[in-house]
Write a protein that holds these residues in place. Structure first.
Motif, PDB file in Angstrom:
ATOM      1  N   VAL A  15       0.865  -1.278  -0.116  1.00 44.35           N
ATOM      2  CA  VAL A  15      -0.024   0.176   0.155  1.00 44.35           C
ATOM      3  C   VAL A  15       0.989   1.306  -0.263  1.00 44.35           C
ATOM      4  O   VAL A  15       1.920   1.176   0.652  1.00 44.35           O
ATOM      5  CB  VAL A  15      -1.027   0.187   1.241  1.00 44.35           C
ATOM      6  CG1 VAL A  15      -1.770   1.241   1.234  1.00 44.35           C
ATOM      7  CG2 VAL A  15      -1.834  -1.324   1.305  1.00 44.35           C
ATOM      8  N   TYR A  16       0.542   2.116  -0.781  1.00 40.23           N
ATOM      9  CA  TYR A  16       1.164   3.475  -0.676  1.00 40.23           C
ATOM     10  C   TYR A  16       0.367   4.717  -0.023  1.00 40.23           C
ATOM     11  O   TYR A  16      -0.703   4.893  -0.261  1.00 40.23           O
ATOM     12  CB  TYR A  16       1.405   3.991  -2.197  1.00 40.23           C
ATOM     13  CG  TYR A  16       2.422   5.356  -2.150  1.00 40.23           C
ATOM     14  CD1 TYR A  16       3.499   5.268  -1.911  1.00 40.23           C
ATOM     15  CD2 TYR A  16       1.708   6.609  -2.430  1.00 40.23           C
ATOM     16  CE1 TYR A  16       4.599   6.388  -1.951  1.00 40.23           C
ATOM     17  CE2 TYR A  16       2.494   7.807  -2.429  1.00 40.23           C
ATOM     18  CZ  TYR A  16       3.831   7.718  -2.172  1.00 40.23           C
ATOM     19  OH  TYR A  16       4.406   8.847  -2.113  1.00 40.23           O
ATOM     20  N   ARG A  17       0.885   5.184   1.038  1.00 35.42           N
ATOM     21  CA  ARG A  17       0.334   6.403   1.814  1.00 35.42           C
ATOM     22  C   ARG A  17       1.138   7.600   1.459  1.00 35.42           C
ATOM     23  O   ARG A  17       2.524   7.723   1.475  1.00 35.42           O
ATOM     24  CB  ARG A  17       0.248   6.143   3.038  1.00 35.42           C
ATOM     25  CG  ARG A  17      -0.379   4.708   3.528  1.00 35.42           C
ATOM     26  CD  ARG A  17      -1.879   5.154   3.540  1.00 35.42           C
ATOM     27  NE  ARG A  17      -2.584   3.767   3.761  1.00 35.42           N
ATOM     28  CZ  ARG A  17      -3.828   3.664   3.537  1.00 35.42           C
ATOM     29  NH1 ARG A  17      -4.387   4.405   2.996  1.00 35.42           N
ATOM     30  NH2 ARG A  17      -4.290   2.801   4.055  1.00 35.42           N
ATOM     31  N   THR A  18       0.656   8.722   1.329  1.00 35.35           N
ATOM     32  CA  THR A  18       1.377   9.897   1.023  1.00 35.35           C
ATOM     33  C   THR A  18       2.163  10.324   2.100  1.00 35.35           C
ATOM     34  O   THR A  18       3.228  10.927   2.133  1.00 35.35           O
ATOM     35  CB  THR A  18       0.453  11.131   0.452  1.00 35.35           C
ATOM     36  OG1 THR A  18      -0.697  11.463   1.473  1.00 35.35           O
ATOM     37  CG2 THR A  18      -0.232  10.900  -0.871  1.00 35.35           C
ATOM     38  N   SER A  19       1.525  10.211   3.319  1.00 34.76           N
ATOM     39  CA  SER A  19       2.068  10.670   4.482  1.00 34.76           C
ATOM     40  C   SER A  19       3.420   9.518   5.025  1.00 34.76           C
ATOM     41  O   SER A  19       4.321  10.140   5.681  1.00 34.76           O
ATOM     42  CB  SER A  19       1.218  10.817   5.710  1.00 34.76           C
ATOM     43  OG  SER A  19       0.630   9.721   5.972  1.00 34.76           O
ATOM     44  N   LEU A  20       3.121   8.199   4.646  1.00 39.33           N
ATOM     45  CA  LEU A  20       4.298   7.411   5.061  1.00 39.33           C
ATOM     46  C   LEU A  20       5.088   6.720   4.234  1.00 39.33           C
ATOM     47  O   LEU A  20       6.222   6.186   4.327  1.00 39.33           O
ATOM     48  CB  LEU A  20       3.726   6.122   6.013  1.00 39.33           C
ATOM     49  CG  LEU A  20       2.839   6.763   7.121  1.00 39.33           C
ATOM     50  CD1 LEU A  20       2.011   5.703   7.867  1.00 39.33           C
ATOM     51  CD2 LEU A  20       3.882   7.265   8.222  1.00 39.33           C
ATOM     52  N   ARG A  22       5.751   4.016   1.064  1.00 36.81           N
ATOM     53  CA  ARG A  22       5.131   2.659   0.699  1.00 36.81           C
ATOM     54  C   ARG A  22       5.296   1.680   1.905  1.00 36.81           C
ATOM     55  O   ARG A  22       6.205   1.703   2.577  1.00 36.81           O
ATOM     56  CB  ARG A  22       6.256   2.045  -0.184  1.00 36.81           C
ATOM     57  CG  ARG A  22       5.643   0.956  -0.914  1.00 36.81           C
ATOM     58  CD  ARG A  22       6.406   0.235  -2.266  1.00 36.81           C
ATOM     59  NE  ARG A  22       7.390  -0.436  -1.610  1.00 36.81           N
ATOM     60  CZ  ARG A  22       8.398  -0.978  -2.094  1.00 36.81           C
ATOM     61  NH1 ARG A  22       8.700  -0.671  -3.325  1.00 36.81           N
ATOM     62  NH2 ARG A  22       9.478  -1.802  -1.364  1.00 36.81           N
ATOM     63  N   TRP A  25       2.211  -4.725   4.273  1.00 39.48           N
ATOM     64  CA  TRP A  25       0.996  -5.122   5.258  1.00 39.48           C
ATOM     65  C   TRP A  25       1.179  -6.785   5.129  1.00 39.48           C
ATOM     66  O   TRP A  25       0.937  -7.124   4.013  1.00 39.48           O
ATOM     67  CB  TRP A  25      -0.244  -4.574   5.201  1.00 39.48           C
ATOM     68  CG  TRP A  25      -0.342  -3.252   5.589  1.00 39.48           C
ATOM     69  CD1 TRP A  25       0.554  -2.353   6.072  1.00 39.48           C
ATOM     70  CD2 TRP A  25      -1.464  -2.269   5.306  1.00 39.48           C
ATOM     71  NE1 TRP A  25      -0.094  -1.170   6.105  1.00 39.48           N
ATOM     72  CE2 TRP A  25      -1.365  -1.276   5.545  1.00 39.48           C
ATOM     73  CE3 TRP A  25      -2.765  -2.697   4.821  1.00 39.48           C
ATOM     74  CZ2 TRP A  25      -2.420   0.008   5.551  1.00 39.48           C
ATOM     75  CZ3 TRP A  25      -3.855  -1.642   4.685  1.00 39.48           C
ATOM     76  CH2 TRP A  25      -3.282  -0.398   5.118  1.00 39.48           C
ATOM     77  N   THR A  48       2.104  -4.225  10.090  1.00 41.17           N
ATOM     78  CA  THR A  48       2.528  -3.392   8.928  1.00 41.17           C
ATOM     79  C   THR A  48       4.297  -3.215   9.124  1.00 41.17           C
ATOM     80  O   THR A  48       4.844  -3.367  10.319  1.00 41.17           O
ATOM     81  CB  THR A  48       2.033  -1.789   9.574  1.00 41.17           C
ATOM     82  OG1 THR A  48       0.835  -1.998   9.580  1.00 41.17           O
ATOM     83  CG2 THR A  48       2.688  -0.882   8.334  1.00 41.17           C
TER      84      THR A  48
END
Length: 63
Positions: A15-20, A22, A25, A48
């Motif tokens: 999953v890619y999150r903008t704040s964290l 790549r 999980w 995670t």
């Protein structure tokens, strides 16, 4: 073949999150089966793993 049995399955989800950045999980499902078909998810566990942390302070340009 059993009529009712419990099975545990694990897989890795990316999953890619903008704040964290790549994330990887590891998702584990514990499901109850009846005649080979799943009919109830008893438990879902997510672990995670951070591969790269996105630091916004380092990306800012100070002029």
């Amino acid at each position: 073949m059993k009529i009712i049995y419990i099975k545990r399955e694990s897989n890795v989800k990316e999953v890619y999150r903008t704040s964290l950045g790549r994330l990887n999980w590891k998702v584990t499902y514990i499901k109850k089966y009846f005649l080979g078909m799943p009919f109830k998810t008893m438990h879902k566990y997510t672990h995670t793993f951070f591969t790269k942390k996105n630091n916004r302070v380092e990306k800012m340009l100070f002029i």
